[in-house]
Design a protein around this motif. Structure first.
Motif, PDB file in Angstrom:
ATOM      1  N   VAL A 198       0.838  -1.199   0.000  1.00  0.00           N
ATOM      2  CA  VAL A 198       0.000   0.000   0.000  1.00  0.00           C
ATOM      3  C   VAL A 198       0.873   1.249   0.000  1.00  0.00           C
ATOM      4  O   VAL A 198       0.610   2.207  -0.737  1.00  0.00           O
ATOM      5  CB  VAL A 198      -0.953  -0.001   1.213  1.00  0.00           C
ATOM      6  N   ALA A 199       1.924   1.243   0.801  1.00  0.00           N
ATOM      7  CA  ALA A 199       2.824   2.395   0.841  1.00  0.00           C
ATOM      8  C   ALA A 199       3.434   2.661  -0.528  1.00  0.00           C
ATOM      9  O   ALA A 199       3.505   3.816  -0.983  1.00  0.00           O
ATOM     10  CB  ALA A 199       3.924   2.159   1.879  1.00  0.00           C
ATOM     11  N   GLU A 200       3.843   1.617  -1.209  1.00  0.00           N
ATOM     12  CA  GLU A 200       4.447   1.790  -2.535  1.00  0.00           C
ATOM     13  C   GLU A 200       3.426   2.316  -3.533  1.00  0.00           C
ATOM     14  O   GLU A 200       3.747   3.148  -4.388  1.00  0.00           O
ATOM     15  CB  GLU A 200       5.042   0.472  -3.026  1.00  0.00           C
ATOM     16  N   THR A 226      10.510   4.527   9.056  1.00  0.00           N
ATOM     17  CA  THR A 226       9.380   3.929   9.753  1.00  0.00           C
ATOM     18  C   THR A 226       8.376   3.322   8.787  1.00  0.00           C
ATOM     19  O   THR A 226       7.607   2.431   9.158  1.00  0.00           O
ATOM     20  CB  THR A 226       8.684   4.995  10.628  1.00  0.00           C
ATOM     21  N   GLY A 227       8.386   3.797   7.535  1.00  0.00           N
ATOM     22  CA  GLY A 227       7.416   3.348   6.546  1.00  0.00           C
ATOM     23  C   GLY A 227       6.350   4.374   6.245  1.00  0.00           C
ATOM     24  O   GLY A 227       5.389   4.087   5.520  1.00  0.00           O
ATOM     25  N   ASN A 228       6.491   5.592   6.811  1.00  0.00           N
ATOM     26  CA  ASN A 228       5.596   6.681   6.454  1.00  0.00           C
ATOM     27  C   ASN A 228       5.870   7.128   5.027  1.00  0.00           C
ATOM     28  O   ASN A 228       7.024   7.376   4.667  1.00  0.00           O
ATOM     29  CB  ASN A 228       5.820   7.888   7.370  1.00  0.00           C
ATOM     30  N   SER A 255       0.554  12.562   4.733  1.00  0.00           N
ATOM     31  CA  SER A 255       1.279  11.391   5.222  1.00  0.00           C
ATOM     32  C   SER A 255       0.386  10.165   5.223  1.00  0.00           C
ATOM     33  O   SER A 255      -0.795  10.241   5.600  1.00  0.00           O
ATOM     34  CB  SER A 255       1.838  11.627   6.626  1.00  0.00           C
ATOM     35  N   ALA A 256       0.949   9.058   4.776  1.00  0.00           N
ATOM     36  CA  ALA A 256       0.305   7.749   4.845  1.00  0.00           C
ATOM     37  C   ALA A 256       1.110   6.947   5.857  1.00  0.00           C
ATOM     38  O   ALA A 256       2.206   6.470   5.555  1.00  0.00           O
ATOM     39  CB  ALA A 256       0.302   7.077   3.474  1.00  0.00           C
ATOM     40  N   THR A 309       2.259   6.899  16.932  1.00  0.00           N
ATOM     41  CA  THR A 309       3.701   6.664  17.059  1.00  0.00           C
ATOM     42  C   THR A 309       4.418   6.883  15.737  1.00  0.00           C
ATOM     43  O   THR A 309       5.449   7.562  15.684  1.00  0.00           O
ATOM     44  CB  THR A 309       3.961   5.241  17.586  1.00  0.00           C
ATOM     45  N   ALA A 310       3.896   6.332  14.661  1.00  0.00           N
ATOM     46  CA  ALA A 310       4.516   6.556  13.356  1.00  0.00           C
ATOM     47  C   ALA A 310       4.352   8.008  12.916  1.00  0.00           C
ATOM     48  O   ALA A 310       5.269   8.606  12.338  1.00  0.00           O
ATOM     49  CB  ALA A 310       3.919   5.609  12.317  1.00  0.00           C
TER      50      ALA A 310
END
Length: 396
Positions: free
Chosen positions: A40-42, A61-63, A142-143, A153-154
């Motif tokens: 999903v992030a990609e 973190t992956g954000n 931001s995602a 936290t993220a």
């Protein structure tokens, strides 16, 4: 657009909405449990780049962070939506594949459609539609991962990299405007007994029976209430004993987990003290502590966080609240002011960092985590307009 016969309006509007629906549909088709949000992030990275964001990046973190710069310097408005979802396991079968992303009957169907991939898609597209020459400042979208297990936290990493002046959380509000939200505390209780053979229980002390004494009086704890957020909540969610299985042994340890929904101003000490101060607690060996969550993101970064996420609230006449409401009205919406009854990433942005925060998103709170989750297409399109309206009202 021919794929979506329920879309109405001008051709250009229908084409734009069709692209939004396709993007949201693609996100739903990618499973993304907490710690497994990579695909999903990609997809968000690729969409932001295709839409012409000024900067797109993914942090450790992956954000996923997309930046749209205005024509002049000014404030920073951050819009956040999380990429993870809860699981689909359970005793009730879905009527369709939960990752089908089916578009039928005016709805987008599937896990995450309402919580909250629809809102994420609407945010991403809305920021790209803003007339940058009229914007004074910066829009950051931001995602963020891991919200379902560690609220905020993220997001804290995004806010450190791009300190915002204002934050919009995209959790479901049924297209209304949230100016507050409950917090959450995870409380771990332990009672300590004395092991003995179960044929002679009088020689030991049963930790489970001690825990039951405490659990039996939890509902006597007076809980506060708030005119906007409603009552605080205390719920028993888990109980277990050690040893397990207890073959002919009186259990010497019992553990219970409580979910406490908090209100603004409540502290860890107050929340724990209300439990340890119970008369029944004085009659047993009881330990009470705030839980600590330890997880690893899909990028491999470890996250560790005490599970006390503060409640928050903004006054009805707060300038940011009024600006956001005006932006939604300009987008053709009629938002009522309300608050989240659950906990969101705003527990960090507003509750910890103290940044003015509002919530706005498609879908209802009750649509989250459901079997047969779905989202109205017309609400998805309205959310895109609404986010754009907020951006323009705050930054022009």
């Amino acid at each position: 657009p021919a794929l979506f016969p329920f879309l109405h309006g001008r051709k250009g509007d229908a084409m734009t909405t069709g692209k939004l629906v396709e993007f949201a549909r693609g996100l739903v088709q990618r499973p993304s449990l907490s710690g497994q949000e990579g695909t999903v992030a990609e997809a968000v990275v690729q969409e932001m780049r295709a839409l012409g964001y000024d900067r797109v990046s993914m942090d450790e973190t992956g954000n996923v962070i997309g930046v749209v710069e205005g024509g002049e310097a000014g404030k920073t408005l951050l819009l956040d939506a999380h990429t993870d979802t809860v699981d689909v396991t359970g005793g009730v079968a879905w009527e369709r594949d939960p990752f089908s992303g089916d578009v039928e009957g005016g709805f987008l169907h599937g896990r995450g459609s309402a919580d909250m991939k629809g809102a994420l898609a609407a945010m991403v597209h809305a920021a790209a539609r803003v007339d940058r020459t009229r914007i004074k400042g910066r829009i950051v979208v931001s995602a963020s991962p891991m919200e379902e297990v560690l609220e905020g936290t993220a997001l804290s990493a995004v806010m450190e990299a791009f300190p915002p002046d204002f934050v919009v959380i995209g959790e479901a509000t049924d297209l209304n405007l949230a100016r507050g939200g409950r917090g959450r505390a995870e409380i771990h209780l332990e009672t300590v007994g004395v092991p003995a053979h179960s044929s002679a229980p009088h020689l030991g002390r049963n930790a489970v029976l001690d825990m039951l004494k405490v659990v039996a009086v939890l509902d006597t704890i007076p809980l506060p209430t708030d005119p906007l957020l409603g009552p605080a909540i205390l719920a028993l969610t888990e109980i277990s004993s050690i040893p397990f299985p207890a073959n002919s042994v009186i259990p010497s340890l019992c553990r219970a987990t409580l979910d406490r929904r908090t209100l603004p101003g409540e502290t860890e000490e107050e929340v724990l003290g209300a439990i340890t101060g119970l008369p029944a607690a004085g009659a047993v060996t009881l330990r009470a502590a705030i839980g600590v969550g330890e997880y690893r993101t899909f990028t491999g970064k470890p996250l560790r966080q005490r599970k006390f996420f503060p409640a928050w609230i903004l006054p009805e006449d707060d300038r940011f609240v009024r600006q956001a409401a005006a932006g939604l009205a300009a987008a053709g919406l009629r938002p009522a002011l309300g608050a989240y009854r659950f906990c969101t990433n705003a527990a960090y942005s507003a509750g910890v960092a103290g940044i003015p925060t509002v919530g706005f998103g498609p879908g209802r709170e009750a649509d989250a985590h459901l079997v047969n989750e779905r989202l109205k297409i017309e609400d998805l399109a309205a959310a895109e307009r609404g986010y754009q309206g907020i951006m323009e009202a705050v930054l022009t």
